[in-house]
Write a protein that holds these residues in place. Structure first.
Motif: not given
Length: 127
Positions: A49-54, A84-86, A90-95
């Motif tokens: 599931s997307p919740d498992h993106i680690g 929001e934490p994810l 990602l935003r920190e990396h310009g994504i």
């Protein structure tokens, strides 16, 4: 087996020809399960599931060369709001990250890849 840049993978981005039956077809290759498609290759990912993106998946995405600017998350058949934490990580990396069900994510991945955009996709399979 840990997922990282040394994991077995297709060493180039690829248009996804079809999806369903729990997997994806990319040219003459097929894979059952989730995949991470990036500017420098396609990796198999153990995601139910997307919740498992680690951390491993995020490190793979943020380490892509050339760097990914837009990340699609194909969530299977159910919508999933990106936490929001994810999103911030990602935003920190310009994504910029966007989630949608897998069908639209595959079509968007293919279109942006053909346009030579710096796109990535984390795609969960559809049964």
């Amino acid at each position: 087996m840990p997922l990282d840049r040394t994991s077995p993978h297709l060493p180039r981005p690829a248009v996804i020809d079809s999806y369903g039956d729990g997997g994806f077809r990319l040219g003459d290759l097929s894979h059952r399960g989730a995949i991470v498609c990036l500017t420098d290759g396609v990796w198999a990912a153990d995601l139910a599931s997307p919740d498992h993106i680690g951390d491993e998946v995020i490190a793979l995405v943020t380490g892509s060369t050339p760097p990914v600017e837009h990340l699609l998350i194909g969530t299977g058949t159910l919508p999933w709001p990106v936490p929001e934490p994810l999103r911030a990580r990602l935003r920190e990396h310009g994504i910029v990250v966007e989630s949608m069900t897998t069908g639209p994510a595959v079509r968007t991945w293919n279109m942006l890849l053909v346009e030579r955009r710096r796109v990535g996709a984390i795609l969960l399979p559809i049964a």
